[in-house]
Write an enzyme that holds these catalytic residues in place. Sequence first.
Site, PDB file in Angstrom:
ATOM      1  CE  LYS A  22      -1.347   1.826   3.720  1.00 12.23           C
ATOM      2  NZ  LYS A  22      -1.059   3.013   4.593  1.00 12.23           N
ATOM      3  CG  ASN A  23       2.931   2.519   3.401  1.00 12.42           C
ATOM      4  OD1 ASN A  23       1.830   3.066   3.409  1.00 12.42           O
ATOM      5  ND2 ASN A  23       3.497   2.039   4.498  1.00 12.42           N
ATOM      6  NE  ARG A 100      -1.153  11.763   9.887  1.00  8.35           N
ATOM      7  CZ  ARG A 100      -0.964  12.860  10.605  1.00  8.35           C
ATOM      8  NH1 ARG A 100      -0.180  13.809  10.152  1.00  8.35           N
ATOM      9  NH2 ARG A 100      -1.554  13.010  11.766  1.00  8.35           N
ATOM     10  CB  CYS A 124      -2.965   6.756  11.716  1.00  7.71           C
ATOM     11  SG  CYS A 124      -3.683   5.282  10.993  1.00  7.71           S
ATOM     12  NE  ARG A 129       1.715  10.136  10.186  1.00  5.87           N
ATOM     13  CZ  ARG A 129       1.108   9.068   9.652  1.00  5.87           C
ATOM     14  NH1 ARG A 129       1.809   8.185   8.986  1.00  5.87           N
ATOM     15  NH2 ARG A 129      -0.180   8.878   9.787  1.00  5.87           N
ATOM     16  N   PRO A 130       4.602  16.384  10.299  1.00  6.49           N
ATOM     17  CG  PRO A 130       6.355  17.757  10.990  1.00  6.49           C
ATOM     18  CD  PRO A 130       5.688  16.446  11.289  1.00  6.49           C
ATOM     19  CB  VAL A 131       3.291  18.649   5.037  1.00  7.70           C
ATOM     20  CG1 VAL A 131       2.416  17.421   5.167  1.00  7.70           C
ATOM     21  CG2 VAL A 131       2.515  19.918   5.369  1.00  7.70           C
ATOM     22  CG  ASP A 132       7.911  21.288   8.828  1.00  9.15           C
ATOM     23  OD1 ASP A 132       7.485  20.145   9.030  1.00  9.15           O
ATOM     24  OD2 ASP A 132       8.931  21.748   9.381  1.00  9.15           O
ATOM     25  CG  LEU A 133      10.644  17.949   7.271  1.00  2.00           C
ATOM     26  CD1 LEU A 133      11.001  16.518   7.636  1.00  2.00           C
ATOM     27  CD2 LEU A 133      11.817  18.876   7.563  1.00  2.00           C
ATOM     28  CG  ASP A 314       4.333   1.567   9.088  1.00  2.04           C
ATOM     29  OD1 ASP A 314       4.027   2.438   9.925  1.00  2.04           O
ATOM     30  OD2 ASP A 314       4.221   1.744   7.861  1.00  2.04           O
ATOM     31  CB  ILE A 336       9.563   6.969  13.355  1.00  5.05           C
ATOM     32  CG1 ILE A 336      10.719   5.983  13.101  1.00  5.05           C
ATOM     33  CG2 ILE A 336       9.125   7.634  12.054  1.00  5.05           C
ATOM     34  CD1 ILE A 336      11.959   6.595  12.525  1.00  5.05           C
ATOM     35  NE  ARG A 406      -5.857   4.861   6.647  1.00  2.00           N
ATOM     36  CZ  ARG A 406      -4.696   5.167   7.227  1.00  2.00           C
ATOM     37  NH1 ARG A 406      -4.508   4.932   8.507  1.00  2.00           N
ATOM     38  NH2 ARG A 406      -3.727   5.701   6.511  1.00  2.00           N
TER      39      ARG A 406
END
Length: 427
Positions: A22-23, A100, A124, A129-133, A314, A336, A406
């Site tokens: 899935k990933n 996400r 989840c 898990r910021p998207v700023d990176l 995971d 993580i 999911r």
Amino acid sequence: MDRIRIEGGRPLTGTIRVAGAKNAALPLMAASLLTDEILALTNVPEAADIATMARLLDELGVEIDGEAGADGTPPCGPLRLSAGALTATTAPYDLVRKMRASVLVLGPLLARHGHARVSLPGGCAIGTRPVDLHLKALAQLGAEIELDEGYIEARAPKGLIGAHVVFPVTTVGGTENLLMAAVLAKGETVLANAAREPEVSDLANCLCAMGAHIEGIGTDTLRIQGADRLHGARHAVIADRIETASYAVAAAITGGELAIEGVALDHLDAVADVLAAAGVSLEARNGAIAVARGDKRLRGVDVMTEPFPGFPTDMQAQIMALLALADGASMITETIFENRFMHVPELNRMGANINVHGASAIVRGVPRLSGAQVMATDLRASFSLVLAGLAAEGETVVNRVYHLDRGYERLEEKLTGCGAVIERIRD
């Protein structure tokens, strides 16, 4: 809301074939936005996240042909994706909040169309898990980015320009987003401290099949020469290493023996090392991975999650369920995500002895677990509760299993075929 009922105490024996990852499939589906030709993907799993991404791409105007999904969901299985005539460049909140990985449309939309409006993501609740990176790296490629009422507004009216990007911390999603942006940027882009996960390499290999120029695949430095355009391709999604490892733990926790088909053992080195230390064997045999514990008691072992090739975050919840039944004490350290021990109270409800201290959990093994009503909090935690239920005495009911759907394809069917007593209760 669906529940899963399990009668525990039965060793699993038989063969399980794992689905595509899935990933890996999610960024590959997003990569269809980079070309006006057809991207054909095979070995796509039947999972709710795949359906969510399909709905999002459909919202953008991508035509998707594939097998009909279950219960009226969008297509699954082999997919043909055509983004020849997009009708929108906005990824709306109602879809992005569910997953996400939806933010992965940002890079390809920006690179090919010069504009993207993407809702800040959901999914989840295992950490920020910021998207700023992602955003800071895209800005280095010349993107103009603003945050407006919960949306990322990104523009590159003159196109993206190659740059040397150093990620301050390893980020899988950030690497994937930048990789897709860079393949259509002008000039050379270097991504340093890039994620090395097999799913990232799978995306890079697919992009190369579409005409991209990428060096350093599988390393922490990716060098991309921007192309004027990409063409269509056909690509098979790699097997799901997390599903494989999850079923390996299922064999171990029940004292059974499983043959797991369809995956390469070299993607599981860190998990195999931990399982071996705990008294479980994994070996390649006749094109499958044979997993067995035998009659021996499990042994406690310390585990620390790390980016690939380290032990995957995971698999943290699943290994915790296993070590709850091991002799001695184990320490599991999560490096993580900062909020990924929400399964601990549920495992303790079943008789586990687990105490959390900051980023670490001390697991003191107990002789047995007892069935109970438990609540799933996220995707991998869901499977850890199923594992505990398979090993426990009596009946376990796992509530809120939509998390499980999911990422795991036909879980009840696969486990039932190996001797588990498990059923879905639909309310």
